[in-house]
Write a protein that holds these residues in place. Structure first.
Motif, PDB file in Angstrom:
ATOM      1  N   HIS A 421      14.216 -24.245  24.575  1.00  0.00           N
ATOM      2  CA  HIS A 421      14.311 -22.783  24.649  1.00  0.00           C
ATOM      3  C   HIS A 421      13.850 -22.093  23.368  1.00  0.00           C
ATOM      4  O   HIS A 421      14.007 -20.882  23.224  1.00  0.00           O
ATOM      5  CB  HIS A 421      15.756 -22.371  24.967  1.00  0.00           C
ATOM      6  N   ILE A 422      13.315 -22.880  22.422  1.00  0.00           N
ATOM      7  CA  ILE A 422      12.856 -22.311  21.149  1.00  0.00           C
ATOM      8  C   ILE A 422      11.360 -22.526  21.007  1.00  0.00           C
ATOM      9  O   ILE A 422      10.851 -23.632  21.189  1.00  0.00           O
ATOM     10  CB  ILE A 422      13.588 -22.960  19.949  1.00  0.00           C
ATOM     11  N   TYR A 442      -0.408 -27.671  25.602  1.00  0.00           N
ATOM     12  CA  TYR A 442       0.684 -28.416  24.993  1.00  0.00           C
ATOM     13  C   TYR A 442       2.005 -27.660  25.107  1.00  0.00           C
ATOM     14  O   TYR A 442       3.079 -28.249  25.082  1.00  0.00           O
ATOM     15  CB  TYR A 442       0.353 -28.691  23.520  1.00  0.00           C
ATOM     16  N   GLY A 443       1.904 -26.337  25.248  1.00  0.00           N
ATOM     17  CA  GLY A 443       3.114 -25.530  25.401  1.00  0.00           C
ATOM     18  C   GLY A 443       3.773 -25.689  26.746  1.00  0.00           C
ATOM     19  O   GLY A 443       4.984 -25.475  26.892  1.00  0.00           O
ATOM     20  N   ALA A 496       2.612 -20.955  22.324  1.00  0.00           N
ATOM     21  CA  ALA A 496       3.986 -20.446  22.385  1.00  0.00           C
ATOM     22  C   ALA A 496       4.178 -19.532  23.595  1.00  0.00           C
ATOM     23  O   ALA A 496       5.225 -19.556  24.245  1.00  0.00           O
ATOM     24  CB  ALA A 496       4.323 -19.698  21.095  1.00  0.00           C
ATOM     25  N   ILE A 497       3.155 -18.705  23.901  1.00  0.00           N
ATOM     26  CA  ILE A 497       3.237 -17.827  25.077  1.00  0.00           C
ATOM     27  C   ILE A 497       3.384 -18.662  26.341  1.00  0.00           C
ATOM     28  O   ILE A 497       4.182 -18.359  27.234  1.00  0.00           O
ATOM     29  CB  ILE A 497       1.985 -16.927  25.168  1.00  0.00           C
ATOM     30  N   LEU A 498       2.624 -19.747  26.411  1.00  0.00           N
ATOM     31  CA  LEU A 498       2.667 -20.601  27.589  1.00  0.00           C
ATOM     32  C   LEU A 498       4.024 -21.298  27.717  1.00  0.00           C
ATOM     33  O   LEU A 498       4.504 -21.540  28.829  1.00  0.00           O
ATOM     34  CB  LEU A 498       1.548 -21.648  27.501  1.00  0.00           C
ATOM     35  N   LYS A 499       4.648 -21.615  26.606  1.00  0.00           N
ATOM     36  CA  LYS A 499       5.969 -22.246  26.650  1.00  0.00           C
ATOM     37  C   LYS A 499       7.021 -21.273  27.169  1.00  0.00           C
ATOM     38  O   LYS A 499       7.996 -21.670  27.801  1.00  0.00           O
ATOM     39  CB  LYS A 499       6.366 -22.736  25.248  1.00  0.00           C
ATOM     40  N   ILE A 503      13.967 -18.051  22.688  1.00  0.00           N
ATOM     41  CA  ILE A 503      14.108 -17.759  21.257  1.00  0.00           C
ATOM     42  C   ILE A 503      12.768 -18.046  20.594  1.00  0.00           C
ATOM     43  O   ILE A 503      12.216 -19.136  20.734  1.00  0.00           O
ATOM     44  CB  ILE A 503      15.208 -18.634  20.618  1.00  0.00           C
ATOM     45  N   LEU A 504      12.232 -17.053  19.880  1.00  0.00           N
ATOM     46  CA  LEU A 504      10.935 -17.199  19.231  1.00  0.00           C
ATOM     47  C   LEU A 504      11.121 -17.166  17.717  1.00  0.00           C
ATOM     48  O   LEU A 504      11.724 -16.234  17.176  1.00  0.00           O
ATOM     49  CB  LEU A 504       9.992 -16.076  19.664  1.00  0.00           C
ATOM     50  N   ILE A 505      10.608 -18.198  17.041  1.00  0.00           N
ATOM     51  CA  ILE A 505      10.674 -18.270  15.586  1.00  0.00           C
ATOM     52  C   ILE A 505       9.269 -18.126  15.025  1.00  0.00           C
ATOM     53  O   ILE A 505       8.366 -18.876  15.385  1.00  0.00           O
ATOM     54  CB  ILE A 505      11.294 -19.600  15.119  1.00  0.00           C
TER      55      ILE A 505
END
Length: 590
Positions: A421-422, A442-443, A496-499, A503-505
């Motif tokens: 979730h991160i 990869y995401g 990251a968008i695809l994941k 929670i975004l760091i």
């Protein structure tokens, strides 16, 4: 440790139990047919010397020419069978070798993937590669032929020993005297040479580590004109490998000549005692010739014990290192609860942490991050900002204090479900060798091409992707070296968008790009932030001035917190940082 290593290696081979049984059978049959030619030679001499009274003559084949024809046919059959079993034995044992190597390599790599980040920070990738690749491959030389040779040697001893005892117990005693000497010498040899092969493997590990460092940092090497320094470093490491091998070779090369002296005694005893018996008529000429030939077949293969034990010790030196890595356990213990992301807040309570004892990085850090908010953490270099991120991802565990997600300690959460979730967008972008789309995917490995393209568009990557030679199928090179820093950063944002994390760091996500690229990346990040809980670490304060709350970290402690306007009004640490970046001087209260 040697017995323990051999036992563990046997357990891996036991997974191939059916193949091992077949291999044992093929090896024994191969050796049985391989021992037949000396007997055939004896039968041929028997035919020439004894004629109708020969072994075949007594079976009813009185004509010598017919006897020789029968012998020729038997020879063809026996050689064909020997060659066939030699082939299937070699194929079977080599297949077993590949299966064992594959299991060892994958099991060890699986364990490595579960180790803590601290382990990788203390162990270079080159050293790990030496174990996962070179050491595993070192086993192949022993597994391919070692078991086969040992089985064939045992078969030779039993079969020929029985033959000698049947023909003449006296000759058997003298012929077998060298065997204990050879076996004792072999075990003494392996015990002595074991430490020398351990030194070789350690030297090769260091060489691999230095090669990896030099090649990975080739840009730095060339920009500083340090080719000579790197060459000297590799020469020094290679010299150590050479020296370690020389040290082992001296002992290894001496073994076989010593064993040959013992063999000479056994062969000479057979030659003399058997010859005297043949002259006295106690055995016939054919039997005497068989004794001479099988004596060589008995004793000469025993010299290969030295080579086999040599391969064994090399393999055990490697297997010990593989086993140590495979059994290394992480310090971070996995929790049992599944994480659902964040429903309320993330709370850090009086966190203390240090990488090295008595050198604290974080001191009594407490802060709260509300769901759906944007929380920024700023501070000077070395203040502990990135360490906080590592603790949130549970790459390290706190020394004291608690990190809670919805009042649940992250130590109680399953690590994989926590990280699921991160999403992390870091300043240190790593792209795998592969295509542009491979790296974005990869995401989310289950994403469709349409979803990948959409992520590329949202990260503003689609324009430059379409300008690449092979577009989405362009290979980015090792670590993405064929792309610019800004392009790599956008690919990481697309990933990251695809994941689609809850929670975004953002760890210094725009620190290494120009102003135009920063603006484009910032638009992408604004898209990525929507509906997510965002934790942003930044040097450029302009990128986080709209954060809901900003925490100022200095020397491992939170010294200020509030909104941008509130912190500027305080006219302290944050205000000074803002003034430096905007070029406005203020009066500091510090």
């Amino acid at each position: 440790m040697r017995q323990n290593s051999l036992k563990n290696l046997y357990l891996y081979s036991k997974d191939q139990e059916t193949k091992v049984r077949r291999g044992i059978l093929y090896s024994i049959l191969n050796k049985l047919f391989d021992l037949a030619p000396p007997v055939l030679i004896g039968v041929a001499i028997d035919i020439v010397v004894e004629g109708a009274d020969s072994f075949l003559g007594n079976l009813g084949i009185e004509n010598r020419r017919q006897q020789l024809m029968v012998l020729a046919l038997l020879t063809f059959i026996i050689w064909a069978l020997e060659s066939s079993f030699d082939y299937v034995a070699a194929v079977t044992w080599r297949n077993i070798s590949q299966d064992v190597e594959h299991s060892l390599r994958t099991d060890t790599f699986k364990n490595v993937l579960g180790l803590d980040l601290q382990y990788f920070e203390n162990k270079s990738s080159g050293r790990l590669m030496a174990i996962l690749n070179d050491d595993v491959n070192q086993l192949e030389k022993f597994l391919d032929t070692g078991a086969n040779k040992l089985l064939q040697t045992m078969t030779t001893v039993f079969v020929i020993g029985g033959t000698f005892l049947y023909i003449s117990p006296l000759i058997a005693i003298f012929a077998f005297i060298p065997i204990p000497v050879i076996i004792f010498g072999s075990f003494k040899f392996t015990k002595t040479i074991a430490t020398r092969y351990t030194r070789i493997r350690n030297a090769i590990e260091t060489l691999n580590a230095n090669l990896s460092n030099s090649l990975s940092g080739i840009l730095t090497v060339k920009s500083f004109n340090r080719e000579r320094k790197e060459f000297d470093r590799i020469v020094s490491s290679s010299e150590e490998v050479k020296s370690a091998n020389y040290h082992a070779i001296k002992l290894s090369a001496a073994f076989i000549p010593i064993i040959r002296i013992a063999i000479l005694f056994g062969f000479t005893a057979t030659l003399l005692i058997g010859g005297f018996m043949a002259l006295d008529g106690e055995i016939n000429v054919a039997m005497y010739s068989v004794l001479l030939f099988i004596t060589q077949r008995l004793l000469w293969p025993l010299t290969e014990l030295g080579d086999t034990f040599d391969l064994y010790q090399r393999a055990m030196a490697s297997f010990k290192r593989i086993n140590t890595l495979k059994n290394t356990q992480p310090d971070i213990k996995n929790g049992s609860m599944k994480s659902n992301g964040i429903n309320k807040s993330i709370t850090l309570k009086e966190i203390n942490f240090s990488y090295v004892e008595n050198f604290p990085v974080l001191n009594n850090v407490s802060l709260e991050i509300q769901k759906g908010s944007t929380t920024a953490i700023v501070g000077s270099t070395g203040s502990g900002k990135s360490t906080l991120i590592k603790l949130l991802l549970r790459l390290y565990d706190v020394n004291s204090g608690e990190i809670l997600i919805d009042e649940i300690n992250i130590k109680d959460l399953d690590v994989h479900s926590l990280r699921k979730h991160i999403g992390l967008v870091s300043q240190d972008i790593f792209l795998f060798e592969g295509t542009v789309f491979d790296n974005i995917a990869y995401g989310n490995l289950e994403a469709s091409d349409g979803e990948i393209w959409n992520a590329a568009k949202l990260s503003e990557s689609d324009d430059f992707i379409n300008l690449l030679p092979d577009k989405k199928d362009t290979v980015v090179g090792e670590r993405g070296q064929k792309l610019s820093g800004g392009q790599r950063q956008r690919i990481s944002i697309a990933r990251a968008i695809l994941k689609n994390p809850k929670i975004l760091i953002l760890d210094e996500a725009t620190s290494a790009v120009d102003n135009e690229t920063e603006a484009a990346i910032q638009r992408s990040l604004d898209t990525l932030k929507e509906g997510r809980t965002v934790i942003a670490i930044a040097h450029r304060l302009s990128t986080i001035r709209n954060a809901d709350i900003i925490y100022v970290l200095e020397k491992g402690e939170i010294v200020e917190s509030g909104s941008h306007d509130e912190l500027v009004q305080l006219n302290r640490v944050y205000a000074n940082l803002w003034a430096v970046q905007t070029g406005n001087k203020i009066n500091s209260k510090l």
